[in-house]
Design a protein around this motif. Structure first.
Motif, PDB file in Angstrom:
ATOM      1  N   UNK A 176      13.559  30.870  -3.724  1.00 51.96           N
ATOM      2  CA  UNK A 176      13.930  29.514  -3.344  1.00 51.96           C
ATOM      3  C   UNK A 176      15.345  29.165  -3.789  1.00 51.96           C
ATOM      4  N   UNK A 177      15.806  29.745  -4.904  1.00 58.44           N
ATOM      5  CA  UNK A 177      17.142  29.409  -5.376  1.00 58.44           C
ATOM      6  C   UNK A 177      18.215  29.944  -4.434  1.00 58.44           C
ATOM      7  N   UNK A 178      17.913  30.987  -3.650  1.00 57.60           N
ATOM      8  CA  UNK A 178      18.878  31.547  -2.713  1.00 57.60           C
ATOM      9  C   UNK A 178      18.777  30.906  -1.338  1.00 57.60           C
ATOM     10  N   UNK A 179      17.804  30.061  -1.144  1.00 59.44           N
ATOM     11  CA  UNK A 179      17.553  29.433   0.155  1.00 59.44           C
ATOM     12  C   UNK A 179      18.683  28.457   0.489  1.00 59.44           C
ATOM     13  N   UNK A 180      19.481  28.727   1.538  1.00 60.51           N
ATOM     14  CA  UNK A 180      20.505  27.749   1.920  1.00 60.51           C
ATOM     15  C   UNK A 180      19.829  26.441   2.345  1.00 60.51           C
ATOM     16  N   UNK A 181      20.171  25.336   1.701  1.00 58.76           N
ATOM     17  CA  UNK A 181      19.517  24.062   2.026  1.00 58.76           C
ATOM     18  C   UNK A 181      20.068  23.438   3.295  1.00 58.76           C
ATOM     19  N   UNK A 182      19.292  22.531   3.845  1.00 58.12           N
ATOM     20  CA  UNK A 182      19.795  21.729   4.957  1.00 58.12           C
ATOM     21  C   UNK A 182      21.005  20.941   4.476  1.00 58.12           C
ATOM     22  N   UNK A 183      21.943  20.647   5.366  1.00 58.91           N
ATOM     23  CA  UNK A 183      23.069  19.797   4.958  1.00 58.91           C
ATOM     24  C   UNK A 183      22.549  18.472   4.396  1.00 58.91           C
ATOM     25  N   UNK A 237      -0.222  28.570  11.550  1.00 58.87           N
ATOM     26  CA  UNK A 237       0.056  28.492  10.116  1.00 58.87           C
ATOM     27  C   UNK A 237       0.726  29.767   9.596  1.00 58.87           C
ATOM     28  N   UNK A 238       0.337  30.915  10.127  1.00 57.66           N
ATOM     29  CA  UNK A 238       0.947  32.171   9.671  1.00 57.66           C
ATOM     30  C   UNK A 238       2.425  32.230  10.026  1.00 57.66           C
ATOM     31  N   UNK A 239       2.795  31.802  11.238  1.00 56.48           N
ATOM     32  CA  UNK A 239       4.207  31.813  11.625  1.00 56.48           C
ATOM     33  C   UNK A 239       5.017  30.838  10.771  1.00 56.48           C
ATOM     34  N   UNK A 240       4.485  29.663  10.559  1.00 54.90           N
ATOM     35  CA  UNK A 240       5.194  28.665   9.757  1.00 54.90           C
ATOM     36  C   UNK A 240       5.356  29.139   8.316  1.00 54.90           C
ATOM     37  N   UNK A 241       4.306  29.707   7.754  1.00 53.73           N
ATOM     38  CA  UNK A 241       4.388  30.222   6.386  1.00 53.73           C
ATOM     39  C   UNK A 241       5.365  31.385   6.296  1.00 53.73           C
ATOM     40  N   UNK A 242       5.354  32.257   7.293  1.00 55.17           N
ATOM     41  CA  UNK A 242       6.269  33.401   7.283  1.00 55.17           C
ATOM     42  C   UNK A 242       7.720  32.936   7.269  1.00 55.17           C
ATOM     43  N   UNK A 243       8.039  31.921   8.053  1.00 58.58           N
ATOM     44  CA  UNK A 243       9.394  31.385   8.062  1.00 58.58           C
ATOM     45  C   UNK A 243       9.783  30.816   6.717  1.00 58.58           C
ATOM     46  N   UNK A 244       8.894  30.023   6.143  1.00 53.40           N
ATOM     47  CA  UNK A 244       9.177  29.425   4.836  1.00 53.40           C
ATOM     48  C   UNK A 244       9.313  30.497   3.761  1.00 53.40           C
ATOM     49  N   UNK A 245       8.391  31.447   3.757  1.00 53.09           N
ATOM     50  CA  UNK A 245       8.415  32.515   2.755  1.00 53.09           C
ATOM     51  C   UNK A 245       9.664  33.386   2.880  1.00 53.09           C
ATOM     52  N   UNK A 246      10.211  33.489   4.085  1.00 55.68           N
ATOM     53  CA  UNK A 246      11.397  34.313   4.307  1.00 55.68           C
ATOM     54  C   UNK A 246      12.700  33.582   3.998  1.00 55.68           C
ATOM     55  N   UNK A 247      12.615  32.319   3.600  1.00 58.25           N
ATOM     56  CA  UNK A 247      13.806  31.615   3.153  1.00 58.25           C
ATOM     57  C   UNK A 247      14.311  30.506   4.041  1.00 58.25           C
ATOM     58  N   UNK A 248      13.502  30.037   4.980  1.00 58.95           N
ATOM     59  CA  UNK A 248      13.940  28.945   5.834  1.00 58.95           C
ATOM     60  C   UNK A 248      14.168  27.670   5.016  1.00 58.95           C
ATOM     61  N   UNK A 249      15.156  26.873   5.437  1.00 62.25           N
ATOM     62  CA  UNK A 249      15.410  25.585   4.785  1.00 62.25           C
ATOM     63  C   UNK A 249      14.298  24.599   5.095  1.00 62.25           C
ATOM     64  N   UNK A 250      13.698  24.761   6.264  1.00 60.51           N
ATOM     65  CA  UNK A 250      12.571  23.954   6.731  1.00 60.51           C
ATOM     66  C   UNK A 250      11.947  24.749   7.871  1.00 60.51           C
ATOM     67  N   UNK A 251      10.773  24.366   8.288  1.00 63.83           N
ATOM     68  CA  UNK A 251      10.137  24.978   9.457  1.00 63.83           C
ATOM     69  C   UNK A 251       9.699  23.861  10.387  1.00 63.83           C
TER      70      UNK A 251
END
Length: 145
Positions: A3-10, A120-134
């Motif tokens: 999470x610390x490497x996750x680029x945040x939303x502006x 739910x699996x697709x949304x979780x996969x995006x979040x787990x992979x470092x998405x700023x949001x899904x």
């Protein structure tokens, strides 16, 4: 990715908690719409690649509106389009899919990415992979309830 490497939303986008999506027949239709939205207090817009000329128009639109609103590029489904959007100055990336190479490319570029998914699996996969949001996409399938 942690999470610390996750680029945040502006900051403006995160504070507004609203991204207005704009599509048109051509990118030359964007400016008057952005002027109206900025005047109405909208602080974040997604310009879609389904509108011809979006990437080419981005630098001028950022110059004109970038001090008043975040401008992201959406409907990104290819790493080369993501790279071009980053080079052109996009504030964030939106994709209708959860694709690992797009998430990795965004992380390497240091830009926030919002992937779409329906399950739910697709949304979780995006979040787990470092998405700023899904985002749930297409939301019309599940409805507002």
């Amino acid at each position: 990715m942690t999470d610390t490497a996750r680029p945040p939303l502006p900051e403006r986008t995160a504070a507004a908690r609203l991204i207005v999506v704009i599509r048109g027949r051509a990118a030359d239709q964007y400016a008057p719409v952005l002027e109206t939205l900025a005047g109405a207090g909208i602080r974040s817009v997604e310009l879609t690649l389904s509108t011809p000329g979006t990437l080419e128009a981005l630098p001028e639109l950022l110059e004109r509106f970038g001090d008043r609103m975040d401008i992201g590029i959406g409907t990104v489904t290819d790493p080369s389009d993501l790279a071009t959007a980053v080079r052109q100055g996009a504030h964030y990336i939106v994709t209708p899919i959860t694709r690992a190479d797009l998430l990795e490319a965004a992380a390497e570029a240091g830009i926030a990415i919002v992937p779409g998914g329906l399950t739910p699996s697709e949304l979780h996969a995006g979040w787990a992979a470092g998405a700023a949001a899904v985002k749930v996409f297409p939301a019309s399938v599940v409805g507002p309830g």
